[in-house]
Scaffold this motif. Structure first.
Motif, PDB file in Angstrom:
ATOM      1  N   LYS A   1      34.565  63.010  95.408  1.00 11.91           N
ATOM      2  CA  LYS A   1      35.127  62.076  96.401  1.00 11.91           C
ATOM      3  C   LYS A   1      34.491  62.265  97.786  1.00 11.91           C
ATOM      4  O   LYS A   1      35.186  62.319  98.808  1.00 11.91           O
ATOM      5  N   GLN A   2      33.170  62.331  97.785  1.00 10.14           N
ATOM      6  CA  GLN A   2      32.425  62.489  99.032  1.00 10.14           C
ATOM      7  C   GLN A   2      31.979  61.113  99.527  1.00 10.14           C
ATOM      8  O   GLN A   2      31.113  60.483  98.937  1.00 10.14           O
ATOM      9  N   GLY A   3      32.597  60.663 100.600  1.00  8.09           N
ATOM     10  CA  GLY A   3      32.296  59.353 101.149  1.00  8.09           C
ATOM     11  C   GLY A   3      33.573  58.614 101.482  1.00  8.09           C
ATOM     12  O   GLY A   3      34.686  59.089 101.206  1.00  8.09           O
ATOM     13  N   THR A   4      33.426  57.436 102.066  1.00  9.53           N
ATOM     14  CA  THR A   4      34.584  56.609 102.362  1.00  9.53           C
ATOM     15  C   THR A   4      35.144  56.053 101.052  1.00  9.53           C
ATOM     16  O   THR A   4      34.434  56.024 100.031  1.00  9.53           O
ATOM     17  N   PRO A   5      36.400  55.594 101.058  1.00 10.65           N
ATOM     18  CA  PRO A   5      36.954  55.021  99.825  1.00 10.65           C
ATOM     19  C   PRO A   5      36.080  53.906  99.255  1.00 10.65           C
ATOM     20  O   PRO A   5      35.886  53.827  98.038  1.00 10.65           O
ATOM     21  N   HIS A   6      35.547  53.052 100.119  1.00  7.45           N
ATOM     22  CA  HIS A   6      34.709  51.945  99.629  1.00  7.45           C
ATOM     23  C   HIS A   6      33.395  52.453  99.048  1.00  7.45           C
ATOM     24  O   HIS A   6      32.919  51.944  98.020  1.00  7.45           O
ATOM     25  N   GLN A   7      32.799  53.470  99.678  1.00 11.51           N
ATOM     26  CA  GLN A   7      31.563  54.039  99.149  1.00 11.51           C
ATOM     27  C   GLN A   7      31.781  54.665  97.775  1.00 11.51           C
ATOM     28  O   GLN A   7      30.952  54.527  96.880  1.00 11.51           O
ATOM     29  N   ILE A   8      32.902  55.334  97.620  1.00 12.44           N
ATOM     30  CA  ILE A   8      33.212  55.962  96.326  1.00 12.44           C
ATOM     31  C   ILE A   8      33.366  54.899  95.240  1.00 12.44           C
ATOM     32  O   ILE A   8      32.900  55.064  94.109  1.00 12.44           O
ATOM     33  N   VAL A   9      34.010  53.798  95.594  1.00 11.74           N
ATOM     34  CA  VAL A   9      34.185  52.703  94.642  1.00 11.74           C
ATOM     35  C   VAL A   9      32.833  52.096  94.271  1.00 11.74           C
ATOM     36  O   VAL A   9      32.565  51.798  93.100  1.00 11.74           O
ATOM     37  N   MET A  10      31.956  51.917  95.257  1.00 11.86           N
ATOM     38  CA  MET A  10      30.621  51.368  94.996  1.00 11.86           C
ATOM     39  C   MET A  10      29.836  52.282  94.061  1.00 11.86           C
ATOM     40  O   MET A  10      29.173  51.819  93.120  1.00 11.86           O
ATOM     41  N   MET A  11      29.918  53.589  94.311  1.00 12.73           N
ATOM     42  CA  MET A  11      29.205  54.534  93.462  1.00 12.73           C
ATOM     43  C   MET A  11      29.777  54.522  92.049  1.00 12.73           C
ATOM     44  O   MET A  11      29.036  54.588  91.062  1.00 12.73           O
ATOM     45  N   GLY A  12      31.081  54.440  91.941  1.00 11.68           N
ATOM     46  CA  GLY A  12      31.710  54.380  90.628  1.00 11.68           C
ATOM     47  C   GLY A  12      31.258  53.154  89.851  1.00 11.68           C
ATOM     48  O   GLY A  12      30.997  53.229  88.646  1.00 11.68           O
ATOM     49  N   ALA A  13      31.142  52.013  90.542  1.00 11.15           N
ATOM     50  CA  ALA A  13      30.696  50.779  89.892  1.00 11.15           C
ATOM     51  C   ALA A  13      29.272  50.924  89.359  1.00 11.15           C
ATOM     52  O   ALA A  13      28.965  50.487  88.252  1.00 11.15           O
ATOM     53  N   ALA A  14      28.397  51.543  90.155  1.00  3.93           N
ATOM     54  CA  ALA A  14      27.004  51.739  89.734  1.00  3.93           C
ATOM     55  C   ALA A  14      26.935  52.653  88.517  1.00  3.93           C
ATOM     56  O   ALA A  14      26.160  52.411  87.580  1.00  3.93           O
ATOM     57  N   LEU A  15      27.730  53.704  88.522  1.00  7.62           N
ATOM     58  CA  LEU A  15      27.731  54.648  87.405  1.00  7.62           C
ATOM     59  C   LEU A  15      28.248  53.983  86.121  1.00  7.62           C
ATOM     60  O   LEU A  15      27.698  54.196  85.037  1.00  7.62           O
TER      61      LEU A  15
ATOM     62  N   PHE B   1      15.274  56.781  90.409  1.00  5.71           N
ATOM     63  CA  PHE B   1      16.388  56.129  89.730  1.00  5.71           C
ATOM     64  C   PHE B   1      17.380  57.166  89.216  1.00  5.71           C
ATOM     65  O   PHE B   1      18.587  57.083  89.451  1.00  5.71           O
ATOM     66  N   ILE B   2      16.881  58.201  88.552  1.00  6.14           N
ATOM     67  CA  ILE B   2      17.734  59.247  87.991  1.00  6.14           C
ATOM     68  C   ILE B   2      18.307  60.122  89.093  1.00  6.14           C
ATOM     69  O   ILE B   2      19.483  60.507  89.055  1.00  6.14           O
ATOM     70  N   THR B   3      17.505  60.436  90.081  1.00 12.02           N
ATOM     71  CA  THR B   3      17.978  61.266  91.198  1.00 12.02           C
ATOM     72  C   THR B   3      19.140  60.594  91.915  1.00 12.02           C
ATOM     73  O   THR B   3      20.151  61.239  92.228  1.00 12.02           O
ATOM     74  N   ASP B   4      19.009  59.305  92.176  1.00 11.95           N
ATOM     75  CA  ASP B   4      20.093  58.555  92.831  1.00 11.95           C
ATOM     76  C   ASP B   4      21.348  58.564  91.973  1.00 11.95           C
ATOM     77  O   ASP B   4      22.473  58.718  92.483  1.00 11.95           O
ATOM     78  N   LEU B   5      21.177  58.405  90.666  1.00 11.98           N
ATOM     79  CA  LEU B   5      22.320  58.432  89.747  1.00 11.98           C
ATOM     80  C   LEU B   5      23.043  59.778  89.807  1.00 11.98           C
ATOM     81  O   LEU B   5      24.280  59.833  89.902  1.00 11.98           O
ATOM     82  N   GLU B   6      22.282  60.849  89.750  1.00 11.40           N
ATOM     83  CA  GLU B   6      22.883  62.183  89.766  1.00 11.40           C
ATOM     84  C   GLU B   6      23.596  62.458  91.079  1.00 11.40           C
ATOM     85  O   GLU B   6      24.674  63.062  91.094  1.00 11.40           O
ATOM     86  N   ASN B   7      23.013  62.017  92.182  1.00 18.01           N
ATOM     87  CA  ASN B   7      23.668  62.181  93.490  1.00 18.01           C
ATOM     88  C   ASN B   7      24.977  61.407  93.545  1.00 18.01           C
ATOM     89  O   ASN B   7      25.988  61.905  94.055  1.00 18.01           O
ATOM     90  N   MET B   8      24.946  60.182  93.018  1.00 20.93           N
ATOM     91  CA  MET B   8      26.169  59.371  92.998  1.00 20.93           C
ATOM     92  C   MET B   8      27.244  60.028  92.140  1.00 20.93           C
ATOM     93  O   MET B   8      28.427  60.030  92.500  1.00 20.93           O
ATOM     94  N   TYR B   9      26.825  60.572  91.011  1.00 24.40           N
ATOM     95  CA  TYR B   9      27.786  61.206  90.104  1.00 24.40           C
ATOM     96  C   TYR B   9      28.487  62.376  90.786  1.00 24.40           C
ATOM     97  O   TYR B   9      29.715  62.519  90.696  1.00 24.40           O
ATOM     98  N   GLN B  10      27.725  63.203  91.486  1.00 26.05           N
ATOM     99  CA  GLN B  10      28.306  64.342  92.192  1.00 26.05           C
ATOM    100  C   GLN B  10      29.259  63.884  93.294  1.00 26.05           C
ATOM    101  O   GLN B  10      30.371  64.411  93.438  1.00 26.05           O
ATOM    102  N   LYS B  11      28.836  62.902  94.066  1.00 25.89           N
ATOM    103  CA  LYS B  11      29.667  62.420  95.176  1.00 25.89           C
ATOM    104  C   LYS B  11      30.914  61.714  94.670  1.00 25.89           C
ATOM    105  O   LYS B  11      31.991  61.836  95.252  1.00 25.89           O
TER     106      LYS B  11
END
Length: 208
Positions: free
Chosen positions: A160-174, A146-156
């Motif tokens: 801005k690593q990923g497609t625009p939609h992926q970045i938005v999805m990660m931002g929503a989760a964070l 759970f924490i590892t996924d969060l940290e990876n999302m935060y870095q990406k």
């Protein structure tokens, strides 16, 4: 067969396994991350074990899930996934929390995530992630997928690593994680963070 007799069957098995392995209830609690009071109620037939409980206990005692499911009165044709088990555990635990009496489903989380996707695209949303993520993570003070996924999302998200939609999805989760009052408020510890874990899981699955 009544629910109580099923619970007692599971309780008898657990007592036997604990005796064979010279384990105390407290040790099982620490190893399974299940509250000792909850374990006591399960063993004494005062509460039905959830699928999440069974999976954790079976892993610690190194016995099959199927045996435990049968003893607890579950049909084993459909053993719940980790996500389903987590949701059922939340539903079960919420029955004992007087401060929160709403139903809980993944639809609630998905609705919040969709709202946060819009917020994640704003400057305010990006600043929320940048300014508050590390402090919230430190407050939680845990490790694991759970924490590892969060940290990876935060870095990406930050790079801005990923497609625009992926970045938005990660931002929503964070943002979901950072927000204290989401589907289940964080002050209802420890289940207040389980919905955060499910939200992260949903987004990780979506990214794949």
């Amino acid at each position: 067969m009544t629910s109580n007799s099923l619970n007692n069957e599971l309780g008898s098995k657990l007592k036997s396994y604990l005796l064979e392995r010279s384990l105390s209830l407290r040790t099982l609690s620490e190893m399974s991350n299940i509250d000792s009071a909850t374990l006591s109620r399960i063993i004494n037939g005062k509460r039905r074990a959830t699928p999440a409980h069974i999976q954790k206990i079976a892993q610690v005692l190194q016995i099959s899930n199927a045996e435990m499911y049968i003893a607890a009165g579950y049909e084993i044709e459909h053993q719940p996934s980790t996500l389903e088990a987590a949701i059922e555990e939340i539903q079960e635990e919420l029955k004992f929390v007087k401060a929160y009496n709403k139903d809980f489903t993944t639809n609630d989380i998905e609705t919040h995530l969709q709202q946060y996707e819009q917020y994640a695209q704003t400057d305010e949303g990006k600043e929320t992630v940048s300014n508050h993520f590390k402090a919230k993570l430190k407050k939680l003070g845990s490790i694991g997928p759970f924490i590892t996924d969060l940290e990876n999302m935060y870095q990406k998200f930050n790079h801005k690593q990923g497609t625009p939609h992926q970045i938005v999805m990660m931002g929503a989760a964070l943002i979901y994680f950072i927000t204290a009052v989401d589907c289940i408020p964080d002050y209802i510890f420890p289940i207040g963070y389980i919905d955060d874990a499910i939200a992260i899981k949903l987004v990780v699955n979506g990214l794949k």
